[in-house]
Design a protein around this motif. Structure first.
Motif, PDB file in Angstrom:
ATOM      1  N   ALA A 184       0.831  -1.206   0.000  1.00 17.58           N
ATOM      2  CA  ALA A 184       0.000   0.000   0.000  1.00 17.58           C
ATOM      3  C   ALA A 184       0.865   1.255   0.000  1.00 17.58           C
ATOM      4  O   ALA A 184       0.618   2.204  -0.749  1.00 17.58           O
ATOM      5  CB  ALA A 184      -0.948  -0.002   1.197  1.00 17.58           C
ATOM      6  N   SER A 206       2.722   1.607  -3.504  1.00 22.48           N
ATOM      7  CA  SER A 206       1.875   2.055  -4.617  1.00 22.48           C
ATOM      8  C   SER A 206       1.507   3.519  -4.473  1.00 22.48           C
ATOM      9  O   SER A 206       1.495   4.270  -5.462  1.00 22.48           O
ATOM     10  CB  SER A 206       0.620   1.189  -4.713  1.00 22.48           C
ATOM     11  OG  SER A 206      -0.140   1.240  -3.533  1.00 22.48           O
ATOM     12  N   ALA A 207       1.231   3.952  -3.241  1.00 21.32           N
ATOM     13  CA  ALA A 207       0.910   5.365  -3.016  1.00 21.32           C
ATOM     14  C   ALA A 207       2.108   6.249  -3.343  1.00 21.32           C
ATOM     15  O   ALA A 207       1.962   7.320  -3.949  1.00 21.32           O
ATOM     16  CB  ALA A 207       0.470   5.574  -1.571  1.00 21.32           C
ATOM     17  N   LYS A 254      -3.473  -6.450   1.090  1.00 19.86           N
ATOM     18  CA  LYS A 254      -3.435  -5.064   1.558  1.00 19.86           C
ATOM     19  C   LYS A 254      -3.214  -4.062   0.417  1.00 19.86           C
ATOM     20  O   LYS A 254      -3.032  -2.861   0.682  1.00 19.86           O
ATOM     21  CB  LYS A 254      -2.333  -4.896   2.605  1.00 19.86           C
ATOM     22  CG  LYS A 254      -2.553  -5.732   3.867  1.00 19.86           C
ATOM     23  CD  LYS A 254      -1.424  -5.528   4.878  1.00 19.86           C
ATOM     24  CE  LYS A 254      -1.645  -6.372   6.126  1.00 19.86           C
ATOM     25  NZ  LYS A 254      -0.530  -6.214   7.103  1.00 19.86           N
ATOM     26  N   ALA A 255      -3.251  -4.524  -0.806  1.00 18.75           N
ATOM     27  CA  ALA A 255      -3.000  -3.624  -1.938  1.00 18.75           C
ATOM     28  C   ALA A 255      -4.145  -2.628  -2.099  1.00 18.75           C
ATOM     29  O   ALA A 255      -5.311  -2.956  -1.873  1.00 18.75           O
ATOM     30  CB  ALA A 255      -2.843  -4.434  -3.225  1.00 18.75           C
ATOM     31  N   GLU A 256      -3.802  -1.415  -2.500  1.00 24.84           N
ATOM     32  CA  GLU A 256      -4.808  -0.405  -2.806  1.00 24.84           C
ATOM     33  C   GLU A 256      -5.539  -0.786  -4.100  1.00 24.84           C
ATOM     34  O   GLU A 256      -4.963  -1.392  -5.008  1.00 24.84           O
ATOM     35  CB  GLU A 256      -4.144   0.959  -3.004  1.00 24.84           C
ATOM     36  CG  GLU A 256      -3.484   1.523  -1.752  1.00 24.84           C
ATOM     37  CD  GLU A 256      -4.484   2.192  -0.826  1.00 24.84           C
ATOM     38  OE1 GLU A 256      -5.703   2.045  -1.035  1.00 24.84           O
ATOM     39  OE2 GLU A 256      -4.040   2.854   0.120  1.00 24.84           O
ATOM     40  N   SER A 257      -6.779  -0.410  -4.206  1.00 20.86           N
ATOM     41  CA  SER A 257      -7.535  -0.650  -5.424  1.00 20.86           C
ATOM     42  C   SER A 257      -7.122   0.345  -6.502  1.00 20.86           C
ATOM     43  O   SER A 257      -6.540   1.404  -6.210  1.00 20.86           O
ATOM     44  CB  SER A 257      -9.034  -0.516  -5.162  1.00 20.86           C
ATOM     45  OG  SER A 257      -9.354   0.837  -4.860  1.00 20.86           O
ATOM     46  N   GLU A 316      -9.172   2.157  -8.127  1.00 20.91           N
ATOM     47  CA  GLU A 316      -9.984   3.352  -7.878  1.00 20.91           C
ATOM     48  C   GLU A 316      -9.318   4.266  -6.864  1.00 20.91           C
ATOM     49  O   GLU A 316      -9.294   5.496  -7.025  1.00 20.91           O
ATOM     50  CB  GLU A 316     -11.379   2.949  -7.418  1.00 20.91           C
ATOM     51  CG  GLU A 316     -12.245   2.291  -8.479  1.00 20.91           C
ATOM     52  CD  GLU A 316     -11.821   0.868  -8.809  1.00 20.91           C
ATOM     53  OE1 GLU A 316     -12.159   0.394  -9.901  1.00 20.91           O
ATOM     54  OE2 GLU A 316     -11.132   0.242  -7.946  1.00 20.91           O
ATOM     55  N   ALA A 317      -8.734   3.664  -5.820  1.00 25.16           N
ATOM     56  CA  ALA A 317      -8.068   4.472  -4.802  1.00 25.16           C
ATOM     57  C   ALA A 317      -6.836   5.175  -5.366  1.00 25.16           C
ATOM     58  O   ALA A 317      -6.569   6.345  -5.052  1.00 25.16           O
ATOM     59  CB  ALA A 317      -7.677   3.595  -3.610  1.00 25.16           C
ATOM     60  N   LEU A 318      -6.093   4.476  -6.216  1.00 25.38           N
ATOM     61  CA  LEU A 318      -4.914   5.092  -6.809  1.00 25.38           C
ATOM     62  C   LEU A 318      -5.286   6.162  -7.836  1.00 25.38           C
ATOM     63  O   LEU A 318      -4.608   7.188  -7.943  1.00 25.38           O
ATOM     64  CB  LEU A 318      -4.044   4.017  -7.461  1.00 25.38           C
ATOM     65  CG  LEU A 318      -3.413   3.000  -6.491  1.00 25.38           C
ATOM     66  CD1 LEU A 318      -2.562   1.991  -7.259  1.00 25.38           C
ATOM     67  CD2 LEU A 318      -2.546   3.703  -5.434  1.00 25.38           C
ATOM     68  N   ARG A 331      -6.082   9.166  -5.799  1.00 25.95           N
ATOM     69  CA  ARG A 331      -4.850   9.778  -5.282  1.00 25.95           C
ATOM     70  C   ARG A 331      -4.161  10.581  -6.386  1.00 25.95           C
ATOM     71  O   ARG A 331      -3.638  11.664  -6.148  1.00 25.95           O
ATOM     72  CB  ARG A 331      -3.918   8.706  -4.728  1.00 25.95           C
ATOM     73  CG  ARG A 331      -2.717   9.273  -3.970  1.00 25.95           C
ATOM     74  CD  ARG A 331      -1.834   8.178  -3.398  1.00 25.95           C
ATOM     75  NE  ARG A 331      -0.819   8.740  -2.534  1.00 25.95           N
ATOM     76  CZ  ARG A 331      -0.920   8.853  -1.216  1.00 25.95           C
ATOM     77  NH1 ARG A 331      -2.026   8.418  -0.607  1.00 25.95           N
ATOM     78  NH2 ARG A 331       0.043   9.388  -0.488  1.00 25.95           N
TER      79      ARG A 331
END
Length: 420
Positions: free
Chosen positions: A310, A313-314, A407-410, A412-414, A417
């Motif tokens: 997470a 990727s962020a 625990k990876a971000e989706s 959509e979330a990325l 961001r």
């Protein structure tokens, strides 16, 4: 060094470059057809056909094909990509005629023996299994599928096992009839070669082919999509992002290449320094640019732990946004120097030169000089880099993740961001 290009009356193109001082030559036939020219029911057949070319012709057995080249100390191989299938040899200068005879034989005269088809089917199924067991390979196929769903360019080159299980002689010969017309063939040779002699040999080998209309590949359509596969038996999460980028033909191609290099092309790049050196979130991280006839993809890859995916990727998204606004002239100069050096070092090999010429003839219909290419690299400005970087903050974005990725971000979330 001089490049010469001719075209046979039926459309076969012949391009050569004599390289003084060499005792060897690289030559081959590049067929302008690959995975993206397949129908859904043909997925994997271009690659299957490449394998079968070595399994016997009307005048040589599979062993005789290998012996013909290896008995003179040469090397023979082939590959299939999404847009090209290539068959090539490296031989000493006195064996150029032999090399061209063998290559033309396997391209034009495969017999597709039923027994050999079954044998090679097993080999390809093993190759598919090996690929599926290699996470940092399969994740790129999934990324391609996420970016280009339900399109030939988005399917795997090897094809699914169930398709490979079904191919027969008629399927193979049908693909040849569709896509191996003379207008799709480029004979390229570099090193200790004489253009007039290669042209004469090409006329003898390919001049009898009849011109025919070949199908055109579907236009690629980008899509923001994702595939996340959780596999807790793996030690690392393999994380990839893909962004729409220019095609080979696009004016922005060189700016995109330089931007990708500055962002993640080496140890001095932004991603390597920020994500690995400063944060210790991964061992391997890079970005690279892939281009096709009508589109391209800038790809970002990293391998990390399930607990760090997470954060990694962020951070990649944050670095992508930051680079779009504050890329420096120093970074551009470094990327430019690396790109020119890589180009020039790579072209010290006749094999690399033969491949470059074939691809450029396929794209442009001629071979731009090295000075033209370097001039285009030199012409890229910081403004061009900034414009491409800004385009990535709103371009279609695809994602593929494989491993202990709970625990990876989706996606959509990325995307949120990136837009914030």
């Amino acid at each position: 060094m001089s490049v010469r290009l001719d075209q046979l009356p039926n459309g076969v193109r012949v391009v050569t470059e004599h390289m003084p001082g060499l005792e060897s030559a690289a030559l081959g036939v590049w067929v302008m057809a690959g995975g993206r020219h397949e129908t859904p029911s043909q997925n994997g057949i271009a690659h299957f056909l490449e394998h079968m070319a070595f399994k016997g012709t009307k005048k040589r057995s599979a062993l005789e094909i290998a012996e013909a080249i290896e008995d003179v100390g040469g090397y023979i191989n082939a590959y299939t990509s999404r847009e090209v299938t290539a068959y090539y040899v490296r031989v000493l200068k006195d064996d150029v005629a032999l090399g061209l005879d063998v290559i033309s034989d396997i391209v034009l005269n495969p017999v597709f023996d039923a027994g050999e088809i079954e044998t090679e089917r097993g080999v390809i199924l093993q190759e598919i299994g090996q690929a599926l067991d290699t996470p940092d390979d399969v994740v790129f196929d999934w990324l391609q599928e996420a970016a280009f769903p339900d399109q030939p360019i988005g399917r795997t080159i090897l094809g699914p096992a169930e398709r490979v299980q079904s191919f027969g002689r008629d399927d193979l010969s049908g693909f040849v009839d569709q896509h191996y017309g003379p207008d799709q063939l480029i004979l390229s040779a570099a090193g200790a070669v004489d253009h007039d002699e290669v042209l004469r040999l090409a006329e003898a080998a390919f001049g009898h082919l009849k011109s025919r209309v070949t199908p055109v590949a579907d236009i690629a359509r980008w899509h923001s999509g994702a595939r996340v596969e959780v596999n807790d038996t793996l030690e690392q999460v393999h994380f990839t992002l893909g962004f729409e980028a220019p095609s080979y033909r696009d004016d922005g191609f060189y700016a995109a290449q330089l931007y990708s290099s500055a962002l993640g092309g080496g140890m001095s790049s932004r991603l390597f320094q920020e994500v690995r050196e400063k944060r210790g979130l991964c061992y391997s991280i890079f970005s690279q640019l892939g281009a096709y006839d009508d589109t391209g993809m800038m790809t970002l890859y990293a391998g990390t732990s399930g607990n760090d995916i997470a954060a990694l990727s962020a951070l990649c998204i944050d670095e992508l946004k930051r680079a779009a606004s504050d890329m420096s002239e120093r970074e551009l100069d470094r990327a430019r120097t690396q790109m020119k050096a890589g180009l020039l070092m790579g072209l010290e090999s006749p094999s690399a030169r033969a491949e470059r010429m074939a691809r450029l003839v396929g794209i442009w219909g001629h071979v731009p000089s090295l000075s033209e290419t370097i001039a285009k690299i030199e012409a890229v400005t910081l403004g061009d880099l900034t414009a491409f970087g800004e385009s990535l903050t709103r371009a279609p974005m695809a994602m593929a993740v494989y491993g202990p990725a709970s625990k990876a971000e989706s996606l959509e979330a990325l995307l949120e961001r990136r837009a914030a």
